[in-house]
Design a protein around this motif. Structure first.
Motif, mmCIF file in Angstrom:
data_model
loop_
_atom_site.group_PDB
_atom_site.id
_atom_site.type_symbol
_atom_site.label_atom_id
_atom_site.label_comp_id
_atom_site.label_asym_id
_atom_site.label_seq_id
_atom_site.Cartn_x
_atom_site.Cartn_y
_atom_site.Cartn_z
ATOM 1 N N GLY A 188 8.057 57.814 38.407
ATOM 2 C CA GLY A 188 6.738 57.194 38.396
ATOM 3 C C GLY A 188 6.810 55.724 38.053
ATOM 4 N N PHE A 189 7.644 55.361 37.088
ATOM 5 C CA PHE A 189 7.806 53.957 36.710
ATOM 6 C C PHE A 189 8.310 53.143 37.900
ATOM 7 N N MET A 190 9.279 53.682 38.637
ATOM 8 C CA MET A 190 9.841 52.954 39.777
ATOM 9 C C MET A 190 8.800 52.755 40.876
ATOM 10 N N VAL A 191 8.042 53.807 41.176
ATOM 11 C CA VAL A 191 6.996 53.674 42.201
ATOM 12 C C VAL A 191 5.979 52.617 41.779
ATOM 13 N N ALA A 192 5.614 52.614 40.507
ATOM 14 C CA ALA A 192 4.670 51.611 40.004
ATOM 15 C C ALA A 192 5.221 50.203 40.182
ATOM 16 N N MET A 193 6.510 50.018 39.921
ATOM 17 C CA MET A 193 7.105 48.693 40.106
ATOM 18 C C MET A 193 7.023 48.243 41.554
ATOM 19 N N ALA A 225 -3.694 53.837 40.963
ATOM 20 C CA ALA A 225 -2.411 54.472 41.282
ATOM 21 C C ALA A 225 -1.277 53.839 40.485
ATOM 22 N N ILE A 226 -1.262 52.516 40.381
ATOM 23 C CA ILE A 226 -0.204 51.823 39.636
ATOM 24 C C ILE A 226 -0.182 52.289 38.187
ATOM 25 N N THR A 227 -1.328 52.293 37.548
ATOM 26 C CA THR A 227 -1.377 52.658 36.129
ATOM 27 C C THR A 227 -1.080 54.138 35.907
ATOM 28 N N LEU A 228 -1.490 54.993 36.833
ATOM 29 C CA LEU A 228 -1.172 56.413 36.684
ATOM 30 C C LEU A 228 0.322 56.658 36.856
ATOM 31 N N PHE A 229 0.961 55.945 37.794
ATOM 32 C CA PHE A 229 2.410 56.082 37.938
ATOM 33 C C PHE A 229 3.129 55.542 36.705
#
Length: 656
Positions: A188-193, A225-229
């Motif tokens: 999830g952290f990587m997708v957010a980045m 979406a960014i914050t949820l990831f």
């Protein structure tokens, strides 16, 4: 450069890394040089703490409203993606710097006594130093990729330290479980980045937070979406629902490791990430509600499990999960400074509780060693009456227990009250936060109850350790008790960091974090009468939990673990942790293993790849060779005939 001690910020992680290198070499070359290992292992952390104090003092003198960023070298110069290895000093990172190095130094010092007889002593301190190095990279990184290096590094070190005694399969499995469950969150952290770079064109904190208000629509799909990831990463690292089950199993590692993971380093990383990205979460009200809701639910859920655990470290593990839920309730509510304040006070009293339990386990291990007994030294049913033999540990752990229960004027009272008041205030505008506030209150009640239960069954009532063992029970050496004393003082007076103005304080931490915090809770406050009422309710809840435990629990009726009957009914459900591990095993693990074995291995790998592709190509080549051998007769006439037929076919093809 600032021409002050702030410029020396690189020394803090560098010293911890140096300790890892030196102790790593000693673990291979001179593993028995324990004095040298101790000097290096503890010395580099104490030196890092001294550097942290100097950096903090100098940064205060700068009166900086903007972060100070030190760019050391270009790391990923790829087109528009320009990532430098850079460290950032601001109000938030300095707080984490002091907590990590300060509490970490005390845990390292305690480890000298606790691990002195372990054959892997040098390897242990090498891992411990590396753990702190990566945590410092995490909290000091000036961009998401640099933070992610520290983020992954603490995950690696948790695997190494949780499975430190890897010859025991259960310990090795616990390390693997922690590693894998954290990788789920890290996805999830990587997708957010990726999404942050796509939206803002940068991964540096300063640039991202400057461009986010214009590049992203507040409340829109992208920012949500960014914050949820990002929060998915937090649920793994900080053990929140649904990725929390690795943390209780992490108790397989040495007790000081548990203190380091739970109090000062890894599990607080998720709270720090939300606090660091508070501007993004302020733009995503749905995500902030999810953070607060998951935090409140996790706090209550973990507290119910702690009610019926007998392993003293497991009780504290579920307590950590619960208290982390409080922190997420705070930062998700928008009370960033309240959440960070609880992170700080929790580091004090939870480190004290874990190290205190380590002293208890150490004492019982020595007693059982003298009598050649194999009883479980971590089961509270084998304890009782230890206050007579360990008065210092008893008194200090009571301070920590009252602090975590929220009894004034100890540190936990101020930090927990700040979170609950913020949730109630938010609930005056959005009623769902009143539900979160109520969950927090019930959690406070259960916390006071299960922590008092731990103290009663461990230190009070009749002794269940055994008559032969009792003469061998006494306090741990002062190199272990000394850090407890320091943590006891911090647990008692740590609340002065952020005494609210209601109680004639100056709310120092609130003011200190103002430059890096964007509050997204209501701008108005509660009336003084309402705030005093909330404080009264919170204190009353803590008192009810403590008194209730004293009245309801009967330590004199408890029997040693070997003779204890199995729990029944709902108590059995709590003892077995609501069967969540079993549910995960039935719904996820076993189907995944079956699919991997029956489909991916037997069908795809063996039949399709090995059978059809690899072996099929071999069979085809063999068949072609078999056919061609009939043309190789050795007769010139045959070859001429074949040549003529080939030429005629080419001519026919050319003229058609």
């Amino acid at each position: 450069m600032t021409e002050t001690a702030v410029d020396q910020i690189w020394l803090a992680p560098a010293l911890a890394l140096l300790g890892f290198v030196l102790n790593g070499v000693l673990s291979l070359a001179r593993p028995r040089a324990k004095t040298l290992v101790s000097v290096i292992g503890v010395g580099v952390l104490v030196a890092s703490f001294v550097v942290a104090l100097g950096v903090f003092r100098s940064f205060v003198g700068l009166h900086a409203e903007e972060p100070v960023v030190f760019r050391y070298w270009s790391w990923m110069p790829v087109g528009t993606l320009q990532v430098d290895f850079a460290l950032q000093v601001d109000q938030l990172s300095t707080v984490m710097l002091l907590v990590v190095t300060g509490v970490g130094s005390l845990i390292h010092l305690f480890s000298v006594g606790y691990m002195k007889d372990d054959p892997g002593y040098a390897r242990y301190f090498a891992y411990l130093n590396l753990f702190v190095f990566f945590m410092l990279v995490l909290v000091l990184g000036a961009s998401f990729p640099v933070m992610f290096v520290g983020w992954e590094g603490v995950g690696l070190c948790s695997y190494l330290l949780i499975g430190f005694w890897f010859s025991d399969e259960a310990n090795a499995n616990a390390g693997r479980k922690a590693f894998i469950m954290n990788r789920i969150g890290d996805f999830g952290f990587m997708v957010a980045m990726f999404m942050i770079f796509w939206s803002t064109g940068s991964l540096d904190f300063v640039t991202v937070f400057a461009h986010a208000p214009t590049a992203l629509v507040a409340g829109g799909t992208s920012i949500t979406a960014i914050t949820l990831f990002l929060f998915l990463g937090c649920t793994g690292k900080s053990a929140q629902i649904p990725l929390y089950t690795w943390l209780p199993d992490a108790m397989a590692g040495p007790t000081p490791v548990s203190a380091l993971i739970h109090a000062a380093t890894m599990v607080t990383a998720g709270v720090y990430l939300v606090a660091r990205c508070n501007l993004l979460f302020a733009m995503a009200p749905v995500a902030s509600a999810v953070v607060a809701g998951v935090g409140a639910l996790t706090a209550l859920f973990a507290a119910t499990i702690a009610l019926k655990q007998w392993d003293i470290k497991k009780v504290l593990a579920y307590s950590t999960i619960s208290q982390l839920g409080y922190m997420f309730l705070g930062v998700g509510t928008g009370a960033i400074s309240a959440g960070m304040f609880h992170l700080i006070t929790h580091a004090f009293f939870k480190a004290l509780l874990f190290l205190g339990s380590g002293s208890v386990i150490y004492a019982l291990h020595r007693a059982y060693h003298h009598t050649h007994s194999h009883e479980d030294a971590q089961d509270m049913r084998n304890m009782g009456g230890l206050a007579r033999y360990m008065p210092w540990t008893t008194a200090l752990m009571w301070i920590a227990t009252l602090a975590i229960a929220g009894v004034p004027p100890l540190s936990g009272f101020f930090s927990k009250d700040g979170i609950l008041s913020a949730a109630f205030l938010r609930g005056t505008v959005q009623p769902v936060w009143l539900v979160f506030w109520a969950l927090g209150l019930v959690t406070a009640l259960l916390t006071a109850f299960y922590m008092t239960r731990l103290m009663i069954y461990t230190f009070h009532g009749p002794s269940r350790t055994g008559e032969q063992e009792q003469p061998h029970l006494h306090e741990a050496p002062w190199i272990m008790t000394g850090p407890l004393l320091v943590l006891g003082v911090l647990s008692a007076v740590g609340g002065v960091l952020n005494v609210p103005e209601l109680i004639r304080g100056n709310a120092w931490l609130d003011r200190w974090l103002e430059p890096v915090v964007l509050p997204f809770s209501p701008h108005y406050g509660l009336s003084n009468s309402t705030e005093w009422l909330l404080i009264g309710i919170a204190v009353a809840v803590a008192v009810v939990g403590i008194v209730g435990a004293w009245r309801l629990l009967k330590p004199q009726q408890l029997v040693p673990a070997r003779s204890a009957p199995e729990e029944r009914g709902f108590a059995r459900v709590l003892r077995n942790k609501w069967y969540v591990d079993e549910i995960y095993d039935a719904l996820i693990v076993r189907p995944l293993v079956w699919f991997s074995r029956e489909v991916l291995w037997k069908q795809v790998d063996q039949r399709a790849i090995d059978g059809a592709a690899v072996n099929g190509a071999a069979r085809g080549a063999r068949a072609l060779g078999w056919a061609n051998r009939w043309l190789q007769t050795g007769q010139v006439g045959m070859y001429v005939a074949v040549f003529v037929v080939g030429v005629l076919l080419l001519l026919w093809r050319a003229m058609s």
